[in-house]
Design a protein around this motif. Structure first.
Motif, PDB file in Angstrom:
ATOM      1  N   CYS A  49      17.899  11.173  -8.343  1.00  0.00           N
ATOM      2  CA  CYS A  49      19.349  11.110  -8.130  1.00  0.00           C
ATOM      3  C   CYS A  49      19.679  11.384  -6.666  1.00  0.00           C
ATOM      4  O   CYS A  49      20.256  12.423  -6.330  1.00  0.00           O
ATOM      5  N   PRO A  50      19.330  10.458  -5.761  1.00  0.00           N
ATOM      6  CA  PRO A  50      19.728  10.633  -4.365  1.00  0.00           C
ATOM      7  C   PRO A  50      21.256  10.565  -4.242  1.00  0.00           C
ATOM      8  O   PRO A  50      21.892   9.663  -4.793  1.00  0.00           O
ATOM      9  N   TRP A  73      18.884   8.372 -23.416  1.00  0.00           N
ATOM     10  CA  TRP A  73      18.401   7.797 -22.167  1.00  0.00           C
ATOM     11  C   TRP A  73      17.864   8.804 -21.152  1.00  0.00           C
ATOM     12  O   TRP A  73      17.152   8.438 -20.225  1.00  0.00           O
ATOM     13  N   SER A  74      18.194  10.065 -21.287  1.00  0.00           N
ATOM     14  CA  SER A  74      17.957  11.019 -20.201  1.00  0.00           C
ATOM     15  C   SER A  74      16.485  11.164 -19.823  1.00  0.00           C
ATOM     16  O   SER A  74      16.166  11.516 -18.688  1.00  0.00           O
ATOM     17  N   LYS A  75      15.553  10.907 -20.750  1.00  0.00           N
ATOM     18  CA  LYS A  75      14.130  11.008 -20.409  1.00  0.00           C
ATOM     19  C   LYS A  75      13.768  10.115 -19.222  1.00  0.00           C
ATOM     20  O   LYS A  75      12.873  10.451 -18.448  1.00  0.00           O
ATOM     21  N   GLY A  76      14.423   8.976 -19.115  1.00  0.00           N
ATOM     22  CA  GLY A  76      14.099   8.053 -18.033  1.00  0.00           C
ATOM     23  C   GLY A  76      14.923   8.248 -16.789  1.00  0.00           C
ATOM     24  O   GLY A  76      14.833   7.445 -15.851  1.00  0.00           O
ATOM     25  N   ALA A 133      26.453  20.306 -13.722  1.00  0.00           N
ATOM     26  CA  ALA A 133      26.138  19.132 -14.535  1.00  0.00           C
ATOM     27  C   ALA A 133      26.169  17.868 -13.690  1.00  0.00           C
ATOM     28  O   ALA A 133      26.947  17.762 -12.743  1.00  0.00           O
ATOM     29  N   VAL A 134      25.300  16.925 -14.047  1.00  0.00           N
ATOM     30  CA  VAL A 134      25.322  15.573 -13.498  1.00  0.00           C
ATOM     31  C   VAL A 134      25.554  14.650 -14.689  1.00  0.00           C
ATOM     32  O   VAL A 134      24.662  14.450 -15.524  1.00  0.00           O
ATOM     33  N   LEU A 166      23.115  12.386 -19.451  1.00  0.00           N
ATOM     34  CA  LEU A 166      22.998  13.406 -18.408  1.00  0.00           C
ATOM     35  C   LEU A 166      21.731  13.202 -17.595  1.00  0.00           C
ATOM     36  O   LEU A 166      20.710  12.761 -18.107  1.00  0.00           O
ATOM     37  N   LYS A 167      21.824  13.534 -16.322  1.00  0.00           N
ATOM     38  CA  LYS A 167      20.652  13.684 -15.473  1.00  0.00           C
ATOM     39  C   LYS A 167      20.466  15.173 -15.201  1.00  0.00           C
ATOM     40  O   LYS A 167      21.454  15.912 -15.074  1.00  0.00           O
ATOM     41  N   SER A 168      19.229  15.610 -15.080  1.00  0.00           N
ATOM     42  CA  SER A 168      18.983  17.005 -14.738  1.00  0.00           C
ATOM     43  C   SER A 168      19.437  17.283 -13.310  1.00  0.00           C
ATOM     44  O   SER A 168      19.193  16.472 -12.407  1.00  0.00           O
ATOM     45  N   PRO A 169      20.102  18.426 -13.058  1.00  0.00           N
ATOM     46  CA  PRO A 169      20.437  18.764 -11.669  1.00  0.00           C
ATOM     47  C   PRO A 169      19.215  18.806 -10.755  1.00  0.00           C
ATOM     48  O   PRO A 169      19.343  18.606  -9.544  1.00  0.00           O
ATOM     49  N   SER A 170      18.029  19.028 -11.317  1.00  0.00           N
ATOM     50  CA  SER A 170      16.817  19.058 -10.495  1.00  0.00           C
ATOM     51  C   SER A 170      16.428  17.681  -9.983  1.00  0.00           C
ATOM     52  O   SER A 170      15.536  17.560  -9.135  1.00  0.00           O
TER      53      SER A 170
END
Length: 289
Positions: free
Chosen positions: A183-184, A173-176, A74-75, A101-105
């Motif tokens: 996510c560098p 918010w996660s869509k954006g 998870a991020v 959340l941000k996607s791990p990808s």
């Protein structure tokens, strides 16, 4: 210790940075993910570093710097966690942590290119202090228990497409936040003892960002509304945090959403830096599949 990963995407090797030396850690850990961040695993790395059994990586200078950890479970991100940033976003400081959340990808290396999504109109930067979970945390009794569950700290950039985040999100918010390379991380993870040996504390680190060399953000982690320990404790009341999870703690004022700066465009150079945690540099490029 400073932990990093070098090599082409998908073929990175774990390394320990020891001064100017880059030491191969693959004989101790297969990769920096999951239980590799557990205390006993980090202790094995410390022992190998101390006894000189980690070989040097001879071609390190020519290798790509990858994300310092492989894809996590998870991020987890915290929104509007600096009062001035909440104000520039048109919001009151939150009474409870805002979680998304941000996607791990979306994870990438600190100097990888930043491709804008095809419909991107309002791409923005957000320098953030992040940390990695080292031991499972669930329903912690108090914030005082939190620090024992953290393996180390790192720099992160929570790249955001504000149109996707605010106009097309339905309130989530996660869509954006989840496009590729949004996510560098890195260039390295610093353990708490690594920071303290340099006279630094994760609770008071300077965070800065620049676009095309012009200053944007400049703040300190001591200005967080919800501090590191409170975040771990609070999150553990709602979810299980497991080794290798990454938590981004929020960004200070100075983003394009404030209206004071233009949004990112193709050709821009975005840089962030956090004391003791290194510097990132992303070239903004056009959309690609």
């Amino acid at each position: 210790m400073r932990l990093a990963r070098l090599g082409e995407r998908g073929a990175e090797r774990p390394v320990v940075l020891d001064g100017d030396r880059v030491l191969d850690a693959s004989g101790v850990v297969a990769d920096f993910e999951g239980d590799a961040f557990a205390p006993q695993s980090l202790d094995r790395l410390r022992a190998a570093l101390a006894d000189g059994s980690l070989p040097e990586v001879p071609d390190a200078a020519g290798l790509r710097i990858g994300s310092p950890l492989a894809r996590p479970n998870a991020v987890i991100c915290i929104g509007q966690n600096y009062a001035a940033h909440a104000a520039e976003s048109g919001a009151e400081p939150p009474q409870n942590p805002i979680v998304f959340l941000k996607s791990p990808s979306s994870i990438c290396g600190p100097d990888d290119e930043l491709p804008l999504p095809p419909r991107a109109e309002r791409a923005d930067w957000e320098v953030e202090l992040a940390f990695v979970i080292g031991t499972r945390a669930l329903y912690l009794d108090s914030p005082a228990d939190a620090r024992d569950h953290i393996a180390g700290f790192l720099a992160a950039d929570d790249i955001s497409e504000r149109a996707f985040q605010l106009d097309e999100s339905g309130g989530q918010w996660s869509k954006g936040k989840t496009a590729p390379n949004f996510c560098p991380l890195g260039p390295w993870i610093a353990t708490a003892d690594e920071l303290s040996s340099s006279g630094l504390s994760a609770d008071d680190l300077r965070l800065r960002s620049w676009v095309n060399g012009d200053p944007r953000q400049d703040s300190r982690s001591s200005d967080l509304i919800f501090g590191i320990d409170e975040l771990v404790w609070n999150l553990s009341q709602y979810m299980e945090l497991v080794p290798g999870d990454v938590i981004l703690t929020g960004t200070p004022q100075g983003v394009a959403l404030s209206g004071r700066f233009p949004y990112l465009k193709e050709g821009d150079v975005l840089e962030i830096e956090i004391d003791g945690l290194g510097r990132q540099r992303q070239q903004v490029v056009g959309a690609r599949a």
